[in-house]
Structures are given as C-alpha cells and as structure tokens.
Design a protein around this motif. Structure first.
Motif, short mmCIF file in Angstrom:
data_model
loop_
_atom_site.label_atom_id
_atom_site.label_comp_id
_atom_site.label_asym_id
_atom_site.label_seq_id
_atom_site.Cartn_x
_atom_site.Cartn_y
_atom_site.Cartn_z
N PHE A 49 -6.17 5.48 -6.16
CA PHE A 49 -6.79 6.29 -5.10
C PHE A 49 -7.18 7.63 -5.70
CE2 PHE A 49 -3.72 3.46 -3.02
CZ PHE A 49 -4.59 2.76 -2.20
N ALA A 50 -8.27 8.21 -5.20
CA ALA A 50 -8.71 9.50 -5.74
C ALA A 50 -7.66 10.58 -5.52
CB ALA A 50 -10.05 9.89 -5.12
N TYR B 157 -6.61 13.61 -8.17
CA TYR B 157 -6.69 15.06 -7.95
C TYR B 157 -5.35 15.69 -7.59
CZ TYR B 157 -11.58 14.20 -8.44
OH TYR B 157 -12.79 13.81 -8.96
N GLY B 158 -4.32 14.86 -7.45
CA GLY B 158 -2.98 15.39 -7.21
C GLY B 158 -2.85 16.16 -5.91
N VAL B 159 -3.58 15.73 -4.88
CA VAL B 159 -3.50 16.40 -3.58
C VAL B 159 -3.12 15.35 -2.54
CG1 VAL B 159 -4.85 17.56 -1.77
CG2 VAL B 159 -5.21 18.15 -4.19
N ILE C 239 0.85 -1.20 0.00
CA ILE C 239 0.00 0.00 0.00
C ILE C 239 0.88 1.25 0.00
CG2 ILE C 239 -1.64 1.34 1.39
CD1 ILE C 239 -2.76 -1.41 2.35
N ALA C 240 1.88 1.25 0.90
CA ALA C 240 2.78 2.41 0.97
C ALA C 240 3.46 2.65 -0.38
CB ALA C 240 3.83 2.20 2.07
N GLY C 241 3.77 1.57 -1.08
CA GLY C 241 4.44 1.69 -2.38
C GLY C 241 3.58 2.36 -3.44
N LEU C 242 2.28 2.37 -3.24
CA LEU C 242 1.37 3.00 -4.21
C LEU C 242 1.03 4.44 -3.85
CD1 LEU C 242 -1.12 0.02 -4.67
CD2 LEU C 242 0.51 0.87 -6.36
N LEU C 243 1.44 4.85 -2.65
CA LEU C 243 1.05 6.18 -2.16
C LEU C 243 2.23 7.15 -2.24
CD1 LEU C 243 -1.03 5.07 0.94
CD2 LEU C 243 -1.90 6.16 -1.14
N PRO C 244 1.92 8.43 -2.42
CA PRO C 244 3.01 9.41 -2.42
C PRO C 244 3.59 9.59 -1.01
CG PRO C 244 0.87 10.50 -2.62
CD PRO C 244 0.60 9.03 -2.65
N LEU D 94 -8.24 23.34 -0.12
CA LEU D 94 -8.37 22.76 1.22
C LEU D 94 -6.99 22.40 1.78
CD1 LEU D 94 -10.46 21.76 3.27
CD2 LEU D 94 -10.71 19.68 1.91
N ARG D 95 -6.17 21.79 0.92
CA ARG D 95 -4.80 21.42 1.31
C ARG D 95 -4.03 22.68 1.75
NH1 ARG D 95 -1.72 17.77 3.47
NH2 ARG D 95 -1.88 19.56 4.83
N GLU D 96 -4.17 23.71 0.95
CA GLU D 96 -3.42 24.94 1.22
C GLU D 96 -3.85 25.56 2.55
OE1 GLU D 96 -3.05 29.00 -1.21
OE2 GLU D 96 -3.08 27.20 -2.45
N ARG D 97 -5.17 25.58 2.77
CA ARG D 97 -5.67 26.18 4.02
C ARG D 97 -5.21 25.36 5.24
NH1 ARG D 97 -7.01 30.91 6.33
NH2 ARG D 97 -8.30 30.50 8.13
N CYS D 98 -5.29 24.05 5.13
CA CYS D 98 -4.87 23.19 6.25
C CYS D 98 -3.38 23.43 6.56
CB CYS D 98 -5.10 21.71 5.93
SG CYS D 98 -6.83 21.25 6.00
#
Ligand code: PLP
Length: 396
Positions: free
Chosen positions: A232-233, A237-239, A91-96, A205-209
């Motif tokens: 994964f979504a 969406y590249g976030v 799973i970790a291998g598929l995530l950024p 949302l990412r920026e505000r957080c």
C-alpha cells in the motif's frame, strides 16, 4: 457493422460516444484476444485491477471452489462467511495499527461513500475536504469530492459543505479546521496523470488532521495491492490514515470494495442508529475468495517489490525518447507525458494499431497510461518498450 457491436451500442448503456469497440474473447497474463485472434497487450489492467494477471490460475480455482461451496446466502454482516473473515484478517495483518476492521462493499465509489459517512458519524461534523483533480468515484457523494467541474456540474446539487484544496500546496492545509469531519486524499493521485506527493506533504496533512480532530482518509483504490512498489502507498510514505478505501485489485478481478478503520471508529455504523451502512452483495464470498487468492499470490511472488523495478525499466527504456516530455511514476503506475493532447490522441491510435491497450487520464489528456499487470516479465517490458518506441513514439 457486425451484429454484436450494433447490439452493444443499442442495448448496453454507453459512457461516451467513443467506446473502444474491441471485442474480447479471452484474456491471459498481460494479453487479451479478440475472437479473430488479434492479441492486445493490456497496459491498463482494467485500471489497476488485474495486478496478478488475467486468468490467474490460483484466482480462477479459488472462484470455482467457492462458487461450488456457496455464493450469496444473506446480506452483508449477518452470517459468518469464512472467505470474508479470512480475507479481512489477511488485509488487517498487512496494515499498521489501528487499521484492523474491514467493511466490505461492492466498488470503489461505495467504499468512499461508506468512509465519508463513517467520518461524519464519528466526528459529528459535516465538512469534507478533498483535493483538486482527485477522482473518488461516480456516485453522488464521491462525485461531490472529485475534481473536474466539467464532469460534475450537470449533477449539482451534490453534497453540501465540501472544500477542495490544491494537492501538494502546504499553505492550503490551514483550511482544514475544527469544522472538518475528514480529509480524503489519494496518496498518489492517479487520474490527474500520476502526481506524486511532495516530500513531507502527506505527513503534514496527517499532522494537521490530528491537530484539529479531522479524520484522514486515504483512497488507495488505484494504488493498493502492490501497484506503487509497496503493498500500500501508505507504507511507502510512512503515514497512517484513520481510514483506508480499497477496491479494484482488492477483488483479484472480481468486484469488491472495502473501507478500513480502527474497531473503535467502525463501531459508529452499528448502533444508535444501527445499520449505518448496509449492502446486499458487499463482501460477496466468491469475490473475497478471489481477492484472498490474489493477495496471497502477490505476497508469494513479491509482486510489490517487482513493480518498482519494472516501472523503473519502463522509465529507462522510454524516458529518453525525444517525443516524451516526462515520465511520472510510482512503481508500475506510469504516465508517459507527451506535452499536448493532439499528439496524445495520435499516440492512442498508434498504440491501438500496434496492439497495445492504453488510455489517458480523466484529468490529464496529454499523457498515456502504462499500468500493466504486475506479473509482466522483464522480457515483456523490453518488448513493449521497443514496440512503443518504433510503432508510436517515432511516428509522433
Ligand atoms: N478512487 C480512485 C482513486 C479511483 O481511481 C477510482 C476508479 O477509477 C475510484 C475511486 C472509483 O472506483 P469504482 O470505479 O470501483 O467505483
């Protein structure tokens, strides 16, 4: 009434006064069958669980092999269990980066509980922000952050210090402040009837957080594992969130949940005090073996990319029917909007009569769901659409 159904109503705790009452004898691919041989097409996938199809041979073999080696031995987190380690690594291998540490639990709601606790622990703040018409599970904490007062009101008091924003309302984001521990969001809202994020909303949302030091948590319990056309979504969406909640398809048909974060954030649960979240069955070796087999199957058959093409085909073949107001869709997570609930209820009856299992959404009773196993073939999509047009939509 036949005896098994009577016993079902008497001895099995019920969730509503209107269960479907269809007895399942076996399931295979996109179909399941009753004991007298009636076949249903599964347009729900157990709510985005059976992404690799029912009875997937590779998953069944992984389950049997692991059950023969060992099942439950010790509570989560003490012994080194190969299926757990291999699955977490995959799973970790598929995530950024920095999403590398996977904490396995039993269900989606428990994944959400773990993530909320970890966010409070990490930030030393208490406010939890979520969105109207979101669904995150049915335990006390998860219920505190879901929409729909009609489902929630009877269980108050719930968690204090929660705040709900309107999904896609950029102007609401300023309500996320230095007091906010975390913001929990479904990147595509499922139970509100498949609502997609507007361009730039998740990035804002990412920026505000980041600006106020709140952790961003994505609930990909329904959208994960290829459903939206990417694994994964968040990749679509590249976030990159600070935490990710997974369940449903995570277990390949077995019960499994997880929350994922950086190693640094996850460390919060293990000391001062230790045992910040503990679970007996979380990351059960048989469930992890099943999940890993399912994940490998999704990757090898490129089911995520196929989900987009198959969803687009459903949209093309149903979207022009006069009874359909709108199709909302992310990959093979599809809502067919009929415009009013009376027509929807009639459509549900007709679908069932025609041998199609669908349902509406928790916060949208004007649309029906099409989220079949991602293994559905193009021919089967065409057959489904022809049958739904003739047997359901033409009769509304
Ligand atoms: N989050 C989302 C987006 C869901 O769709 C669901 C279940 O439908 C959950 C959380 C809760 O998962 P579970 O039913 O495994 O507790």
């Amino acid at each position: 009434m036949e005896i098994l159904r009577r016993q079902f109503l008497q001895h099995v705790g019920q969730t509503s006064d209107a269960p479907l009452m269809i007895e399942v004898a076996r399931a295979e691919g996109i179909y399941f069958y009753t004991p007298d041989g009636k076949r249903y097409v599964d347009l729900i996938s157990g709510v985005s669980v059976s992404n690799v199809g029912h009875g997937n041979r590779e998953v069944v073999e992984a389950v049997c092999a692991q059950a023969r080696d060992y099942m439950h031995v010790m509570v989560y987190g003490e012994l080194v269990e190969r299926p757990q380690v291999r699955y977490a690594e995959a799973i970790a291998g598929l995530l950024p980066e920095p999403l590398e540490s996977v904490y396995f639990v039993n269900s989606g709601a428990e994944a959400v509980e773990g993530a909320l606790k970890l966010a409070k622990r990490h930030t030393h703040r208490t406010e939890i922000v979520s969105f109207c018409n979101a669904y995150h599970g049915s335990t006390h904490g998860a219920m505190s952050v879901m929409g729909g007062e009609e489902f929630v009101g009877a269980y108050r008091p719930l968690l204090p210090d929660t705040r709900k924003l309107r999904y896609n309302a950029f102007e609401d984001l300023e309500q996320i402040t230095e007091r906010t521990a975390c913001v929990l969001v479904e990147p595509v809202q499922g139970e509100s009837g498949v609502r997609l994020p507007e361009a730039g909303f998740l990035a804002a949302l990412r920026e505000r957080c980041s600006a106020v030091g709140a952790l961003l948590i994505f609930d990909e319990i329904q959208t994960g594992f290829g459903r939206t056309g990417e694994m994964f979504a968040l990749l679509k969406y590249g976030v990159v969130p600070d935490m990710l909640c997974l369940a449903k398809a995570l277990g390949g048909g077995m019960p499994l949940g997880a929350f994922v974060s950086s190693g640094g954030i996850m460390a919060g649960l293990r000391s001062d005090p230790p045992l910040g979240h503990i679970t007996t069955f979380g990351g059960h070796p048989v469930c992890c073996a099943a999940g890993l087999a399912a994940l490998e199957y999704i990757c090898r058959h490129d089911l995520a990319r196929q989900a987009e093409a198959k969803g687009a085909l459903f949209e093309r073949l149903l979207g022009d029917h006069p009874a359909v107001r709108e199709i909302r869709r992310s990959g093979l997570l599809v809502a067919v909007e009929l415009g009013d609930s009376v027509r929807l209820y009639r459509a549900m009856e007709l679908l069932k009569e025609a041998g199609y299992l669908s349902d509406w959404f928790l916060f949208c009773d004007t649309a029906f769901r099409i989220s079949p196993p991602l293994t559905i073939t193009e021919t089967q999509v065409r057959e489904c659409c022809a049958a739904i047009r003739a047997g359901v939509l033409d009769k509304l």
